[in-house]
Every structure is written in C-alpha cells, then in structure tokens.
Design a protein around this motif. Structure first.
Motif, PDB file in Angstrom:
ATOM      1  N   LEU A 223      -5.435  12.368   2.506  1.00 31.71           N
ATOM      2  CA  LEU A 223      -5.052  11.380   3.515  1.00 31.71           C
ATOM      3  C   LEU A 223      -5.593   9.985   3.192  1.00 31.71           C
ATOM      4  O   LEU A 223      -4.993   8.983   3.543  1.00 31.71           O
ATOM      5  CB  LEU A 223      -5.526  11.823   4.897  1.00 31.71           C
ATOM      6  CG  LEU A 223      -4.856  13.074   5.447  1.00 31.71           C
ATOM      7  CD1 LEU A 223      -5.542  13.516   6.730  1.00 31.71           C
ATOM      8  CD2 LEU A 223      -3.377  12.847   5.666  1.00 31.71           C
ATOM      9  N   TRP A 224      -6.735   9.914   2.527  1.00 27.09           N
ATOM     10  CA  TRP A 224      -7.409   8.644   2.247  1.00 27.09           C
ATOM     11  C   TRP A 224      -6.902   7.972   0.972  1.00 27.09           C
ATOM     12  O   TRP A 224      -6.814   6.753   0.890  1.00 27.09           O
ATOM     13  CB  TRP A 224      -8.907   8.911   2.152  1.00 27.09           C
ATOM     14  CG  TRP A 224      -9.762   7.745   1.809  1.00 27.09           C
ATOM     15  CD1 TRP A 224      -9.778   6.519   2.409  1.00 27.09           C
ATOM     16  CD2 TRP A 224     -10.752   7.682   0.784  1.00 27.09           C
ATOM     17  NE1 TRP A 224     -10.718   5.715   1.829  1.00 27.09           N
ATOM     18  CE2 TRP A 224     -11.340   6.407   0.823  1.00 27.09           C
ATOM     19  CE3 TRP A 224     -11.204   8.604  -0.161  1.00 27.09           C
ATOM     20  CZ2 TRP A 224     -12.334   6.025  -0.041  1.00 27.09           C
ATOM     21  CZ3 TRP A 224     -12.207   8.211  -1.012  1.00 27.09           C
ATOM     22  CH2 TRP A 224     -12.760   6.935  -0.949  1.00 27.09           C
TER      23      TRP A 224
ATOM     24  N   ALA B  97       0.243   3.622 -16.900  1.00 30.38           N
ATOM     25  CA  ALA B  97       0.988   3.564 -15.642  1.00 30.38           C
ATOM     26  C   ALA B  97       0.023   3.817 -14.491  1.00 30.38           C
ATOM     27  O   ALA B  97      -0.897   4.631 -14.605  1.00 30.38           O
ATOM     28  CB  ALA B  97       2.107   4.601 -15.615  1.00 30.38           C
ATOM     29  N   TYR B  98       0.255   3.106 -13.424  1.00 31.74           N
ATOM     30  CA  TYR B  98      -0.457   3.310 -12.157  1.00 31.74           C
ATOM     31  C   TYR B  98       0.636   3.568 -11.129  1.00 31.74           C
ATOM     32  O   TYR B  98       1.417   2.671 -10.802  1.00 31.74           O
ATOM     33  CB  TYR B  98      -1.274   2.075 -11.774  1.00 31.74           C
ATOM     34  CG  TYR B  98      -2.309   1.707 -12.799  1.00 31.74           C
ATOM     35  CD1 TYR B  98      -3.585   2.265 -12.741  1.00 31.74           C
ATOM     36  CD2 TYR B  98      -2.022   0.820 -13.825  1.00 31.74           C
ATOM     37  CE1 TYR B  98      -4.539   1.941 -13.698  1.00 31.74           C
ATOM     38  CE2 TYR B  98      -2.972   0.493 -14.778  1.00 31.74           C
ATOM     39  CZ  TYR B  98      -4.229   1.055 -14.700  1.00 31.74           C
ATOM     40  OH  TYR B  98      -5.173   0.742 -15.636  1.00 31.74           O
ATOM     41  N   ASN B  99       0.725   4.807 -10.649  1.00 39.13           N
ATOM     42  CA  ASN B  99       1.783   5.132  -9.702  1.00 39.13           C
ATOM     43  C   ASN B  99       1.362   6.309  -8.825  1.00 39.13           C
ATOM     44  O   ASN B  99       0.505   7.094  -9.213  1.00 39.13           O
ATOM     45  CB  ASN B  99       3.093   5.437 -10.441  1.00 39.13           C
ATOM     46  CG  ASN B  99       2.945   6.558 -11.445  1.00 39.13           C
ATOM     47  OD1 ASN B  99       2.009   7.331 -11.412  1.00 39.13           O
ATOM     48  ND2 ASN B  99       3.877   6.640 -12.371  1.00 39.13           N
TER      49      ASN B  99
ATOM     50  N   VAL C 174      -7.555   3.685  -4.767  1.00 41.22           N
ATOM     51  CA  VAL C 174      -8.775   3.963  -4.018  1.00 41.22           C
ATOM     52  C   VAL C 174      -9.045   5.457  -4.063  1.00 41.22           C
ATOM     53  O   VAL C 174      -8.147   6.241  -3.744  1.00 41.22           O
ATOM     54  CB  VAL C 174      -8.607   3.479  -2.562  1.00 41.22           C
ATOM     55  CG1 VAL C 174      -9.824   3.801  -1.729  1.00 41.22           C
ATOM     56  CG2 VAL C 174      -8.313   1.981  -2.532  1.00 41.22           C
ATOM     57  N   PRO C 175     -10.222   5.886  -4.482  1.00 43.75           N
ATOM     58  CA  PRO C 175     -11.456   5.168  -4.776  1.00 43.75           C
ATOM     59  C   PRO C 175     -11.757   5.017  -6.270  1.00 43.75           C
ATOM     60  O   PRO C 175     -12.869   4.660  -6.633  1.00 43.75           O
ATOM     61  CB  PRO C 175     -12.509   6.083  -4.157  1.00 43.75           C
ATOM     62  CG  PRO C 175     -11.995   7.460  -4.460  1.00 43.75           C
ATOM     63  CD  PRO C 175     -10.485   7.336  -4.359  1.00 43.75           C
ATOM     64  N   PHE C 176     -10.790   5.269  -7.157  1.00 38.15           N
ATOM     65  CA  PHE C 176     -11.095   5.390  -8.578  1.00 38.15           C
ATOM     66  C   PHE C 176     -10.945   4.127  -9.413  1.00 38.15           C
ATOM     67  O   PHE C 176     -11.764   3.863 -10.265  1.00 38.15           O
ATOM     68  CB  PHE C 176     -10.215   6.477  -9.213  1.00 38.15           C
ATOM     69  CG  PHE C 176     -10.375   7.807  -8.573  1.00 38.15           C
ATOM     70  CD1 PHE C 176     -11.563   8.488  -8.644  1.00 38.15           C
ATOM     71  CD2 PHE C 176      -9.325   8.386  -7.879  1.00 38.15           C
ATOM     72  CE1 PHE C 176     -11.720   9.725  -8.051  1.00 38.15           C
ATOM     73  CE2 PHE C 176      -9.465   9.624  -7.283  1.00 38.15           C
ATOM     74  CZ  PHE C 176     -10.670  10.285  -7.374  1.00 38.15           C
ATOM     75  N   VAL C 177      -9.857   3.415  -9.255  1.00 36.77           N
ATOM     76  CA  VAL C 177      -9.494   2.357 -10.186  1.00 36.77           C
ATOM     77  C   VAL C 177      -9.376   1.025  -9.475  1.00 36.77           C
ATOM     78  O   VAL C 177      -8.861   0.957  -8.361  1.00 36.77           O
ATOM     79  CB  VAL C 177      -8.135   2.694 -10.859  1.00 36.77           C
ATOM     80  CG1 VAL C 177      -7.647   1.552 -11.723  1.00 36.77           C
ATOM     81  CG2 VAL C 177      -8.239   3.967 -11.659  1.00 36.77           C
TER      82      VAL C 177
ATOM     83  N   THR D 141       0.858  -1.172   0.000  1.00 41.15           N
ATOM     84  CA  THR D 141       0.000   0.000   0.000  1.00 41.15           C
ATOM     85  C   THR D 141       0.899   1.228   0.000  1.00 41.15           C
ATOM     86  O   THR D 141       1.800   1.349   0.827  1.00 41.15           O
ATOM     87  CB  THR D 141      -0.922   0.026   1.233  1.00 41.15           C
ATOM     88  OG1 THR D 141      -1.735  -1.148   1.224  1.00 41.15           O
ATOM     89  CG2 THR D 141      -1.814   1.256   1.229  1.00 41.15           C
ATOM     90  N   GLN D 142       0.653   2.123  -0.959  1.00 41.43           N
ATOM     91  CA  GLN D 142       1.433   3.348  -1.068  1.00 41.43           C
ATOM     92  C   GLN D 142       0.502   4.544  -0.945  1.00 41.43           C
ATOM     93  O   GLN D 142      -0.598   4.533  -1.483  1.00 41.43           O
ATOM     94  CB  GLN D 142       2.129   3.424  -2.430  1.00 41.43           C
ATOM     95  CG  GLN D 142       3.107   2.312  -2.690  1.00 41.43           C
ATOM     96  CD  GLN D 142       3.691   2.472  -4.079  1.00 41.43           C
ATOM     97  OE1 GLN D 142       4.576   3.291  -4.288  1.00 41.43           O
ATOM     98  NE2 GLN D 142       3.182   1.696  -5.027  1.00 41.43           N
ATOM     99  N   TYR D 143       0.967   5.546  -0.233  1.00 41.43           N
ATOM    100  CA  TYR D 143       0.230   6.801  -0.092  1.00 41.43           C
ATOM    101  C   TYR D 143       0.996   7.895  -0.804  1.00 41.43           C
ATOM    102  O   TYR D 143       2.215   7.874  -0.845  1.00 41.43           O
ATOM    103  CB  TYR D 143       0.060   7.154   1.387  1.00 41.43           C
ATOM    104  CG  TYR D 143      -0.790   6.175   2.142  1.00 41.43           C
ATOM    105  CD1 TYR D 143      -2.162   6.354   2.223  1.00 41.43           C
ATOM    106  CD2 TYR D 143      -0.227   5.062   2.753  1.00 41.43           C
ATOM    107  CE1 TYR D 143      -2.953   5.456   2.900  1.00 41.43           C
ATOM    108  CE2 TYR D 143      -1.018   4.155   3.430  1.00 41.43           C
ATOM    109  CZ  TYR D 143      -2.375   4.353   3.505  1.00 41.43           C
ATOM    110  OH  TYR D 143      -3.159   3.457   4.161  1.00 41.43           O
ATOM    111  N   SER D 144       0.273   8.843  -1.332  1.00 41.08           N
ATOM    112  CA  SER D 144       0.887   9.969  -2.013  1.00 41.08           C
ATOM    113  C   SER D 144       1.210  11.033  -0.963  1.00 41.08           C
ATOM    114  O   SER D 144       0.408  11.905  -0.681  1.00 41.08           O
ATOM    115  CB  SER D 144      -0.088  10.523  -3.065  1.00 41.08           C
ATOM    116  OG  SER D 144       0.518  11.552  -3.775  1.00 41.08           O
TER     117      SER D 144
END
Length: 166
Positions: free
Chosen positions: A66-67, A127-129, A84-87, A7-10
C-alpha cells in the motif's frame, strides 16, 4: 514549483492477489499453531518463527504494498524519480540530450516492472516503472538511456523538453 508531478501506485490485481494469498498463508499458520495450539508439520518451527512469519506476511508485506509508490517530478532545474523507499534519482537538464514518449514492452525489454536494467546494455539502459506500458525515454549525454514509466507520457515529455537547454 514543479512543472509536472505524477504519483503511481502498483495496484495491479494479480499482484494484490499474490500478496493477499501470502498474507492468508501467514495468518493461517499463526491461527493453526499459536491460536489453536496445533503445530504445523512434522518438524514445526518455533512459535517465535510463526509470529515473525505472520507479522512479515500478514502485516508488513500488505502495508508495504500500500505504501510503495513511484513519484516523478519535473522542476525547472531537474527531473526527479523516486521509488519510495528505495530509489531517488535526479537528472539535471544538462545531463539529458533528449526525451521521447513511447510505448514499451516491460517484460520483453526490461524483464518486468520496478527498477530494471534492460536486457541489452546492462548498465546503459535502465527503467523505472510500476505499471503499464507507456513511458518517456531519456537519452542522456553520456549515452545511457533511462525509461520513466508514466500514465501521462505526452505531458511528461513536454515538461522534460521544456527544461532542456536549446
């Protein structure tokens, strides 16, 4: 039971600074026009608009920041990517021709972070990043390429390769 999970957060500081400034702008507008009862500008927006702006910029945007997260999971029968929550994308092992860990240039190759399409080959290069410059490039059996951003590229590559048919 997952073979790999990340799990990665931006949480880049530059992005947090922009969001904090937008939140301050929303709350500053609210304090000026609602709390202090001094309309902002020569043609001020209605108080309801100020409430909406303050809630969106001062509450919703920071909570969303934050989410929001990217979850990458490898199961024996699929690779899942969730932003989360788009793809929510799934790739079955028979759809994946190969996987290779690699460094990439997010801005140059994909125009940034998020759900992105490569600057060459619009639909066939995605890309998903959410951060960094490390990833695993999937080569799909239909010729498309999908880059999965990760902080643990060798582990992700090994997990994906372990589920591929020989």
């Amino acid at each position: 039971m997952p073979l790999y999970s990340e799990t990665q957060y931006s949480r880049q500081s530059w992005l947090a600074l922009i969001i904090a400034l937008l939140a301050l702008l929303g709350w500053g507008l609210f304090v000026q026009q609602i709390v202090r009862d001094k309309p902002v500008g020569s043609d001020p927006m209605p108080d309801l608009g100020v409430w909406i702006i303050a809630l969106l910029l001062g509450v919703v945007l920071p909570l969303f920041f934050l989410w929001f997260r990217m979850e990458t999971t490898v199961y024996p029968d699929r690779v899942e990517i969730r932003m989360v929550p788009f793809v929510h994308r799934r790739f079955r092992p028979d759809e994946i021709a190969g996987a290779a860990a690699r460094s990439y240039q997010p801005l140059r190759e994909y125009g940034g972070w998020g759900v992105r399409w490569g600057l060459r080959g619009f639909r066939s290069n995605r890309a998903y990043n959410v951060k960094g410059d490390q990833g695993v490039q999937l080569m799909l059996t239909n010729g498309d390429r999908v880059l999965i951003g990760t902080q643990r590229p060798q582990e992700l590559e090994a997990a994906i390769r372990s589920i591929l048919p020989n």
